[in-house]
Scaffold this active site. Structure first.
Site, PDB file in Angstrom:
ATOM      1  N   ARG A 209      10.412 -14.566  19.055  1.00 59.89           N
ATOM      2  CA  ARG A 209      10.943 -14.327  20.408  1.00 59.89           C
ATOM      3  C   ARG A 209      11.252 -15.580  21.204  1.00 59.89           C
ATOM      4  NH1 ARG A 209       6.446 -10.077  22.118  1.00 59.89           N
ATOM      5  NH2 ARG A 209       7.150  -8.290  20.914  1.00 59.89           N
TER       6      ARG A 209
ATOM      7  N   ARG B 155      -6.847  -2.835  28.319  1.00 56.37           N
ATOM      8  CA  ARG B 155      -6.600  -1.648  27.494  1.00 56.37           C
ATOM      9  C   ARG B 155      -7.386  -0.468  28.089  1.00 56.37           C
ATOM     10  NH1 ARG B 155      -2.626  -1.822  24.135  1.00 56.37           N
ATOM     11  NH2 ARG B 155      -3.433  -3.585  22.970  1.00 56.37           N
TER      12      ARG B 155
ATOM     13  N   ARG C 150       0.837  -1.214   0.000  1.00 55.77           N
ATOM     14  CA  ARG C 150       0.000   0.000   0.000  1.00 55.77           C
ATOM     15  C   ARG C 150       0.866   1.256   0.000  1.00 55.77           C
ATOM     16  NH1 ARG C 150      -2.464  -3.515   3.506  1.00 55.77           N
ATOM     17  NH2 ARG C 150      -1.213  -2.827   5.270  1.00 55.77           N
TER      18      ARG C 150
ATOM     19  N   GLU D 252      -1.617 -11.321  25.138  1.00 56.98           N
ATOM     20  CA  GLU D 252      -0.718 -10.478  25.942  1.00 56.98           C
ATOM     21  C   GLU D 252      -0.343 -11.145  27.270  1.00 56.98           C
ATOM     22  OE1 GLU D 252       0.253  -7.743  24.505  1.00 56.98           O
ATOM     23  OE2 GLU D 252       0.967  -6.366  26.036  1.00 56.98           O
TER      24      GLU D 252
ATOM     25  N   SER E 175      -1.854   3.122  21.971  1.00 56.60           N
ATOM     26  CA  SER E 175      -0.808   3.055  20.931  1.00 56.60           C
ATOM     27  C   SER E 175      -0.164   1.679  20.892  1.00 56.60           C
ATOM     28  CB  SER E 175       0.261   4.133  21.157  1.00 56.60           C
ATOM     29  OG  SER E 175       0.903   3.933  22.400  1.00 56.60           O
TER      30      SER E 175
ATOM     31  N   HIS F 155       2.319   2.426  29.431  1.00 64.95           N
ATOM     32  CA  HIS F 155       1.617   1.326  30.101  1.00 64.95           C
ATOM     33  C   HIS F 155       1.834   1.441  31.610  1.00 64.95           C
ATOM     34  CE1 HIS F 155       0.797  -0.261  26.268  1.00 64.95           C
ATOM     35  NE2 HIS F 155       1.565  -1.329  26.245  1.00 64.95           N
TER      36      HIS F 155
ATOM     37  N   CYS G 114       5.900  -5.029  24.996  1.00 63.16           N
ATOM     38  CA  CYS G 114       6.031  -3.731  25.688  1.00 63.16           C
ATOM     39  C   CYS G 114       5.754  -3.801  27.197  1.00 63.16           C
ATOM     40  CB  CYS G 114       5.117  -2.707  25.039  1.00 63.16           C
ATOM     41  SG  CYS G 114       3.522  -3.361  24.542  1.00 63.16           S
TER      42      CYS G 114
HETATM   43  P1  NAP Z   1       1.122  -0.798  13.000  1.00 70.40           P
HETATM   44  O1  NAP Z   1       0.972   0.597  13.475  1.00 70.40           O
HETATM   45  O2  NAP Z   1      -0.073  -1.526  12.560  1.00 70.40           O
HETATM   46  O3  NAP Z   1       2.197  -0.780  11.786  1.00 70.40           O
HETATM   47  C1  NAP Z   1       2.462  -1.899  10.998  1.00 70.40           C
HETATM   48  C2  NAP Z   1       3.537  -1.609   9.944  1.00 70.40           C
HETATM   49  O4  NAP Z   1       3.790  -2.780   9.183  1.00 70.40           O
HETATM   50  C3  NAP Z   1       3.172  -0.520   8.938  1.00 70.40           C
HETATM   51  O5  NAP Z   1       4.346   0.127   8.519  1.00 70.40           O
HETATM   52  C4  NAP Z   1       2.587  -1.336   7.773  1.00 70.40           C
HETATM   53  O6  NAP Z   1       2.712  -0.692   6.502  1.00 70.40           O
HETATM   54  C5  NAP Z   1       3.497  -2.538   7.801  1.00 70.40           C
HETATM   55  N1  NAP Z   1       2.851  -3.710   7.216  1.00 70.40           N
HETATM   56  C6  NAP Z   1       1.603  -4.186   7.469  1.00 70.40           C
HETATM   57  N2  NAP Z   1       1.360  -5.299   6.721  1.00 70.40           N
HETATM   58  C7  NAP Z   1       2.478  -5.503   5.981  1.00 70.40           C
HETATM   59  C8  NAP Z   1       2.842  -6.440   5.002  1.00 70.40           C
HETATM   60  N3  NAP Z   1       2.006  -7.422   4.625  1.00 70.40           N
HETATM   61  N4  NAP Z   1       4.058  -6.336   4.415  1.00 70.40           N
HETATM   62  C9  NAP Z   1       4.922  -5.369   4.785  1.00 70.40           C
HETATM   63  N5  NAP Z   1       4.643  -4.427   5.716  1.00 70.40           N
HETATM   64  C10 NAP Z   1       3.432  -4.494   6.297  1.00 70.40           C
HETATM   65  O7  NAP Z   1       1.814  -1.714  14.115  1.00 70.40           O
HETATM   66  P2  NAP Z   1       2.763  -1.274  15.367  1.00 70.40           P
HETATM   67  O8  NAP Z   1       1.962  -0.949  16.578  1.00 70.40           O
HETATM   68  O9  NAP Z   1       3.748  -0.284  14.856  1.00 70.40           O
HETATM   69  O10 NAP Z   1       3.478  -2.657  15.725  1.00 70.40           O
HETATM   70  C11 NAP Z   1       4.515  -3.184  14.918  1.00 70.40           C
HETATM   71  C12 NAP Z   1       5.081  -4.443  15.568  1.00 70.40           C
HETATM   72  O11 NAP Z   1       5.669  -4.099  16.825  1.00 70.40           O
HETATM   73  C13 NAP Z   1       4.033  -5.519  15.869  1.00 70.40           C
HETATM   74  O12 NAP Z   1       4.609  -6.792  15.685  1.00 70.40           O
HETATM   75  C14 NAP Z   1       3.699  -5.273  17.331  1.00 70.40           C
HETATM   76  O13 NAP Z   1       3.192  -6.426  17.962  1.00 70.40           O
HETATM   77  C15 NAP Z   1       5.062  -4.884  17.873  1.00 70.40           C
HETATM   78  N6  NAP Z   1       5.037  -4.070  19.095  1.00 70.40           N
HETATM   79  C16 NAP Z   1       4.271  -2.961  19.170  1.00 70.40           C
HETATM   80  C17 NAP Z   1       4.305  -2.191  20.335  1.00 70.40           C
HETATM   81  C18 NAP Z   1       3.484  -0.930  20.486  1.00 70.40           C
HETATM   82  O14 NAP Z   1       3.513  -0.356  21.598  1.00 70.40           O
HETATM   83  N7  NAP Z   1       2.769  -0.454  19.453  1.00 70.40           N
HETATM   84  C19 NAP Z   1       5.124  -2.554  21.388  1.00 70.40           C
HETATM   85  C20 NAP Z   1       5.920  -3.685  21.277  1.00 70.40           C
HETATM   86  C21 NAP Z   1       5.868  -4.424  20.115  1.00 70.40           C
HETATM   87  P3  NAP Z   1       1.490   0.117   5.801  1.00 70.40           P
HETATM   88  O15 NAP Z   1       1.441   1.468   6.454  1.00 70.40           O
HETATM   89  O16 NAP Z   1       1.914   0.194   4.371  1.00 70.40           O
HETATM   90  O17 NAP Z   1       0.246  -0.678   6.023  1.00 70.40           O
END
Ligand code: NAP
Length: 348
Positions: A109, A234, A37, A201, A178, A241, A148
């Site tokens: 992990r 949540r 996308r 979680e 977030s 958090h 997290c």
């Molecule tokens: P998010 O906001 O949904 O972002 C996802 C990212 O991955 C976007 O850049 C998206 O690109 C890309 N993406 C989605 N589908 C894809 C595909 N099929 N191929 C390639 N790229 C793709 O998620 P997030 O919260 O940043 O979390 C990212 C990761 O970190 C997850 O595994 C989550 O569990 C982990 N995590 C998150 C947090 C937190 O606090 N948010 C904390 C610890 C770990 P587009 O914009 O093009 O869709």
């Protein structure tokens, strides 16, 4: 300077990577990937930017590419902020192509040959990299950081685990929106509300905590041997958090000794003075109404965990309770991966 890439650069965690890596003394962002996308667009056009800081100028004009190692050239380290299901397929390809992958995703992990690391807690687990490369025939490797809410919890458990005899831990979380990504929790579900369930979680908190505190004999991690029970919720907070932690020790303790243990805590990142390492990984708040996410999530530039209301639990024997706050997308995600990469860059 080491050239680095960000996989999933347009998401919540990807944006934090961009913010935290702007002006980094060792790492220069030269590649940004996302889904089809976004691929082919200027970063500024592809992203819905949610942070208060501005998109760094050079990054705004960078063209986002597909998340495929053949599209990422001359990069030594990639930081992964991909959704887990995609990470499990793609991250190994980047490692196979010779890149060092520092991942936030849960996909790898708990693999026995993949280090799950918080640099202040278990830097020695990084020695698993050698086993991983030998076993999988990769020139690169994958290193992960925990979920997290686990990171904040385990940073406070580590000094206690080293000095006291932990019998069991109960933790109840109040997690920011977030943490679920931008599209994760619809506003209609969370405003004026609390959602008492976050998929997988609790299981992650329970298993990752024991793995991080586990013994490492040079090839295998044996999980720590005490009980951890989590309940995850949540709440309508943007970032940060909060966790209510209850610990039963095997022996009696003094609350002052617990506080001393928290305030003396530091690790290899502090000794090596790594760029993203907070001077004090644990910040103690003595006010009765702290820590609070809005006021304390940025402690140590978002890399420290704030702990307050440290008190004896008189209802049960040898029991302690406290509240903590940690920034979920900084210490709990992007900042954690960057600190892992800084440590690897320094010692390997
Ligand atoms: P998010 O906001 O949904 O972002 C996802 C990212 O991955 C976007 O850049 C998206 O690109 C890309 N993406 C989605 N589908 C894809 C595909 N099929 N191929 C390639 N790229 C793709 O998620 P997030 O919260 O940043 O979390 C990212 C990761 O970190 C997850 O595994 C989550 O569990 C982990 N995590 C998150 C947090 C937190 O606090 N948010 C904390 C610890 C770990 P587009 O914009 O093009 O869709």
């Amino acid at each position: 300077m080491v050239n680095v890439g960000i996989l999933g650069a347009t998401g919540m965690v990807g944006q934090r990577f961009i913010e935290l890596l702007a002006d980094h003394p060792n790492f220069e962002v030269t590649a940004l990937t996302a889904s089809s996308r976004s691929a082919g667009k200027r970063y500024e056009d592809a992203v819905t930017w949610h942070l208060e800081s501005k998109i760094p100028e050079a990054i705004g004009d960078t063209i986002v590419v597909d998340t495929d190692p053949s599209r990422v050239k001359d990069v030594e380290i990639v930081f992964s902020a991909l959704p887990t299901q995609h990470a499990s397929v793609v991250e190994p390809k980047f490692a196979e192509a010779g890149m060092k992958v520092a991942s936030n995703a849960s996909a790898m992990r708990m693999e026995p040959d993949v280090p799950l690391v918080v640099p202040e807690v278990n830097p020695e687990h990084l020695d698993l990299i050698e086993t991983q490369q030998r076993k999988r025939g990769w020139d690169g490797f994958i290193v992960t950081n925990p979920n997290c809410s686990t990171i904040a919890l385990v940073m406070t458990l580590k000094p206690l685990y080293d000095q006291f005899n932990i019998k069991r831990v109960y933790v109840s979380t109040m997690q920011a929106v977030s943490g679920a990504g931008y599209n994760g929790v619809p506003s209609m579900a969370i405003v004026d509300n609390l959602v008492p369930f976050i998929g997988d979680e609790e299981e992650k908190m329970e298993s990752e905590t024991l793995h991080l505190l586990g013994d490492f004999d040079g090839t295998t991690v044996t999980d720590a041997n005490f009980g951890v029970s989590a309940s995850c919720h949540r709440v309508a907070v943007l970032d940060g958090h909060t966790e209510a932690v209850f610990i039963e020790m095997k022996d009696d303790f003094e609350v002052d000794d617990i506080k001393q243990s928290f305030s003396n805590f530091n690790g290899l990142p502090q000794k090596l003075k790594l760029h993203s390492a907070p001077e004090n990984p644990i910040v103690i708040r003595e006010e009765l109404n702290r820590p609070q996410p809005r006021m304390d999530r940025m402690a140590g530039n978002g890399m420290a965990v704030s702990v307050g209301r440290i008190r004896r639990d008189d209802v049960f024997n040898n029991s302690l309770k406290y509240i903590l706050v940690g920034h979920n997308t900084i210490r709990g995600a992007a900042g954690a991966s960057i600190l892992n990469a800084e440590l690897i860059n320094e010692i390997m």
